[in-house]
Scaffold this active site. Structure first.
Site, short mmCIF file in Angstrom:
data_model
loop_
_atom_site.label_atom_id
_atom_site.label_comp_id
_atom_site.label_asym_id
_atom_site.label_seq_id
_atom_site.Cartn_x
_atom_site.Cartn_y
_atom_site.Cartn_z
N ASP A 152 0.86 -1.18 0.00
CA ASP A 152 0.00 0.00 0.00
C ASP A 152 0.90 1.23 0.00
OD1 ASP A 152 -1.71 -2.16 0.64
OD2 ASP A 152 -3.06 -0.85 1.77
N LYS A 220 -6.95 3.44 -3.53
CA LYS A 220 -7.33 3.45 -2.12
C LYS A 220 -7.54 4.89 -1.67
CE LYS A 220 -5.35 2.13 2.40
NZ LYS A 220 -4.23 1.42 3.06
N LYS A 256 -10.29 0.36 -2.49
CA LYS A 256 -10.19 0.16 -1.05
C LYS A 256 -10.49 1.46 -0.31
CE LYS A 256 -6.97 -1.13 2.68
NZ LYS A 256 -5.61 -1.64 3.00
#
Length: 320
Positions: A152, A220, A256
């Site tokens: 991430d 995300k 996400k």
């Protein structure tokens, strides 16, 4: 440099071309976006569908600990909870992943070996992203080397907000290159925008397309470390982006939302957004995740209430 979307190769040929493409995207109708997100959030869910949605949401959680006080023991305990969220009910689904800092990735990998639960590691000087590129890439390299399944990364919001889109694009490409493995599957890359710092919905749309053009496997919303994190509106906007990107390229990208999603009711609202916007193909933890920790406890309590008729309260679940 190549992208995963050859149809847009001209858009990434230069800084000016990328700026022209991103600023040529349709403007976001903020009022309409927020009204649609609010409307979808009022959908009523029948009991059988609610039970399915709760199990689906549990299976989509990236169970996360990203604190300075993290210890190997805490990470191992979180890993145990990810594998068996409710030790009294082995029918409870496992979570999708455990998300930790790079220095805790090896501990998580060892604790989750053979479980099917992925190890995600934040990287690139998370959460601010304020470091030299070689430092960021070393961060990624370390996590991938010890077996992290997912990375991430945070984008350079300063570069993005000042219009240096090609710098952000090339940094994502460089990070993705570090996710490659010679002896196994590459780590999947989630690109974090920190939507609370991007200020406008137009910027969130541009960041979504920038991340997808650079080959992100997931886009995300947030780090969970700022005041405004995932919201129904910004997640709806990103779901529209991945839907449209697949329609034009055939490439499917995950989404996400992270930060601020704490209750089963919240999670179900987001699942309705997914189904009604991107479609059923995204209703799977390969394509949709929740970045959350406290959410799991509420889902477990609601799950037990549906199965027993009793609400156990917070003492029923572990405190992470």
């Amino acid at each position: 440099m190549p992208t995963t979307a050859p149809a847009f190769s001209d858009a990434t040929a230069s800084d000016s071309a990328l700026r022209r493409f991103l600023h040529g995207l349709p403007g976001v109708d903020a009022v309409g976006l927020e009204a649609r997100a609010a409307s979808l959030g009022t959908r009523s869910i029948k009991t059988t569908a609610k039970a399915y949605a709760i199990d689906l949401a549990i299976s989509m959680i990236d169970l996360t600990t990203l604190e300075g006080a993290d210890t190997p023991g805490k990470v191992r305990a979180l890993a145990a909870k990810a594998v068996h969220p409710d030790p009294t009910d082995r029918t409870t689904p496992r979570t999708a992943a455990v998300c930790v800092y790079p220095d805790m990735a090896a501990t998580a990998v060892a604790a989750l070996a053979g479980s099917g639960v992925k190890v995600a590691s934040v990287a690139t000087a998370f959460p601010a992203g304020r470091a030299a590129l070689d430092v960021k890439l070393a961060d990624v390299r370390d996590a991938v080397a010890v077996g992290a399944d997912e990375i991430d990364m945070v984008i350079d919001r300063g570069a993005f907000l000042s219009g240096r889109y090609l710098k952000v694009y090339e940094e994502i490409l460089a990070v993705k290159a570090e996710c490659a493995r010679a002896d196994g599957p590459d780590a999947r890359l989630k690109v974090i925008f920190e939507t609370g710092e991007l200020s406008t919905y137009d910027n969130i749309r541009r960041a979504s397309w920038l991340g997808m053009l650079a080959g992100a496997h997931f886009i995300k919303t947030s780090t969970g470390k700022v005041g405004t994190n995932a919201t129904p509106a910004n997640t709806l906007l990103m779901l529209e982006a991945v839907r449209d990107f697949r329609a034009q390229t055939g490439v499917q990208i995950g989404v996400k939302p992270a930060g601020g999603i704490r209750t089963s009711k919240d999670a179900i609202k987001f699942l309705v957004l997914v189904n009604e916007t991107a479609g059923e193909d995204w209703l799977d933890n390969h394509w949709f995740r929740f970045g959350a920790s406290s959410l799991l406890n509420d889902l477990l309590m609601q799950r037990q209430k549906l199965s027993t008729g009793r609400y156990s309260g917070p003492d029923y679940v572990t405190v992470d």
